[in-house]
Motif scaffolding. Structure first.
Motif, PDB file in Angstrom:
ATOM      1  N   PHE A 184     -32.856  -7.078 -23.330  1.00 52.26           N
ATOM      2  CA  PHE A 184     -31.584  -6.404 -23.602  1.00 52.26           C
ATOM      3  C   PHE A 184     -31.644  -4.984 -23.076  1.00 52.26           C
ATOM      4  N   LYS A 185     -30.487  -4.367 -22.970  1.00 56.08           N
ATOM      5  CA  LYS A 185     -30.388  -2.999 -22.461  1.00 56.08           C
ATOM      6  C   LYS A 185     -29.862  -2.097 -23.569  1.00 56.08           C
ATOM      7  N   THR A 186     -30.552  -0.997 -23.827  1.00 62.43           N
ATOM      8  CA  THR A 186     -30.151  -0.080 -24.881  1.00 62.43           C
ATOM      9  C   THR A 186     -29.080   0.888 -24.374  1.00 62.43           C
ATOM     10  N   PRO A 187     -28.241   1.424 -25.278  1.00 58.73           N
ATOM     11  CA  PRO A 187     -27.216   2.375 -24.852  1.00 58.73           C
ATOM     12  C   PRO A 187     -27.782   3.715 -24.396  1.00 58.73           C
ATOM     13  N   ASP A 188     -29.006   3.999 -24.766  1.00 53.48           N
ATOM     14  CA  ASP A 188     -29.699   5.203 -24.300  1.00 53.48           C
ATOM     15  C   ASP A 188     -31.195   4.928 -24.341  1.00 53.48           C
ATOM     16  N   VAL A 189     -31.997   5.883 -23.916  1.00 49.28           N
ATOM     17  CA  VAL A 189     -33.437   5.672 -23.795  1.00 49.28           C
ATOM     18  C   VAL A 189     -34.056   5.363 -25.164  1.00 49.28           C
ATOM     19  N   MET A 190     -34.885   4.329 -25.214  1.00 53.42           N
ATOM     20  CA  MET A 190     -35.589   3.988 -26.443  1.00 53.42           C
ATOM     21  C   MET A 190     -36.789   4.903 -26.630  1.00 53.42           C
ATOM     22  N   HIS A 191     -36.856   5.557 -27.798  1.00 56.92           N
ATOM     23  CA  HIS A 191     -38.022   6.364 -28.137  1.00 56.92           C
ATOM     24  C   HIS A 191     -39.133   5.487 -28.711  1.00 56.92           C
ATOM     25  N   THR A 192     -38.776   4.699 -29.732  1.00 56.61           N
ATOM     26  CA  THR A 192     -39.775   3.928 -30.458  1.00 56.61           C
ATOM     27  C   THR A 192     -39.200   2.582 -30.875  1.00 56.61           C
ATOM     28  N   PHE A 193     -40.000   1.528 -30.727  1.00 52.26           N
ATOM     29  CA  PHE A 193     -39.637   0.238 -31.302  1.00 52.26           C
ATOM     30  C   PHE A 193     -40.256   0.183 -32.685  1.00 52.26           C
ATOM     31  N   LEU A 194     -39.438   0.010 -33.726  1.00 51.15           N
ATOM     32  CA  LEU A 194     -39.906   0.127 -35.102  1.00 51.15           C
ATOM     33  C   LEU A 194     -40.274  -1.208 -35.739  1.00 51.15           C
TER      34      LEU A 194
END
Length: 253
Positions: A184-194
């Protein structure tokens, strides 16, 4: 000093830690799990001397284990394992996942990203080889790789740019092969996958821009079936969010 704490029964145990050194010469990592066959809490301490990182000699990590039943530290059987010999072995501090008898964590072996595992029953340390398309280490530091678990399966999350996310699952069995679940594509840059919710929805921290600054983050939940991101109202300093697995137990009672 380490503390094993069970908030369900409001009881804790203090554990003296041996030779905890973190400086320019030594690197120390601590792992924790509960051995499933005996329900014995175990602390695993790994220490490495930086002086040998690029040496011609292959010096292993020193691995020690502490079990609550024994109340003593001892050298682990895997201290002589070839997996912990060699050059360029680095561990990621915040990447631990416990599934059954295994403690998994993310690291680098030679020049490749890899997943290490520690068997709490046999005290064997092994490497889980990642697929070629995700084990490459980005020299620019733009890629994001983390591990998690979904129910009882190990999950590897990988992205080359922080926005196009791939979710891989380790198939059960001796081979420990990986299959891509979805992307999938995030709406902005991913910092951390929780992590994941019980229904499988992914929980991630993404970057938010505030007056032109990109060091703030917002926690959102991604539903892959609806292909929708739902903010849950948590915002703060970027890369400051953490989420951990828990299980209610009467251990320490």
């Amino acid at each position: 000093m380490a503390v094993i704490w069970n908030p369900s029964i409001r009881k804790s145990v203090d554990i003296p830690m041996p030779n905890m050194i973190n400086n320019q010469q030594y690197m120390t990592h601590v792992r924790f799990g509960v051995r499933p066959d005996t329900l014995d809490p175990m602390i695993v301490l790994m220490r490495f001397n930086w002086d040998y990182l690029y040496s011609v000699d292959t010096v292993p990590w020193l691995v020690e284990v502490f079990t609550l039943s024994s109340r003593t530290w001892r050298r682990a059987l895997c201290s002589s394992s070839n997996v912990l010999h060699g050059h360029g072995i680095l561990f990621h501090d915040k990447s631990q996942v416990v599934i059954g008898r295994y403690i998994y964590w993310l690291g680098i072996y030679d020049v490749d990203k890899t997943v290490f595992s520690f068997d709490m029953v046999t005290e064997e340390c092994t490497r889980v080889i990642l697929p070629d398309c995700i084990k490459w280490v980005d020299p620019l530091g733009l890629s994001v790789t983390s591990i998690s678990k979904l129910r009882d399966s190990l999950i590897v999350i990988d992205s080359n740019d922080g926005e196009d996310i791939e979710v891989w699952v380790m198939e059960p069995g001796v081979a420990r092969s990986f299959t891509k679940l979805y992307n999938f594509k995030t709406p902005d840059v991913m910092h951390t996958f929780l992590g994941f919710r019980n229904n499988g929805a992914a929980i991630i921290e993404i970057q938010i821009l505030d007056d032109g600054y990109d060091n703030k983050g917002s926690v959102v939940v991604y539903d892959r079936h609806l292909e929708h991101f739902n903010p849950i109202g948590l915002c703060g300093l970027g890369w400051s969010f953490e989420a951990h697995f828990y299980k209610e137990t009467l251990l320490l009672l």
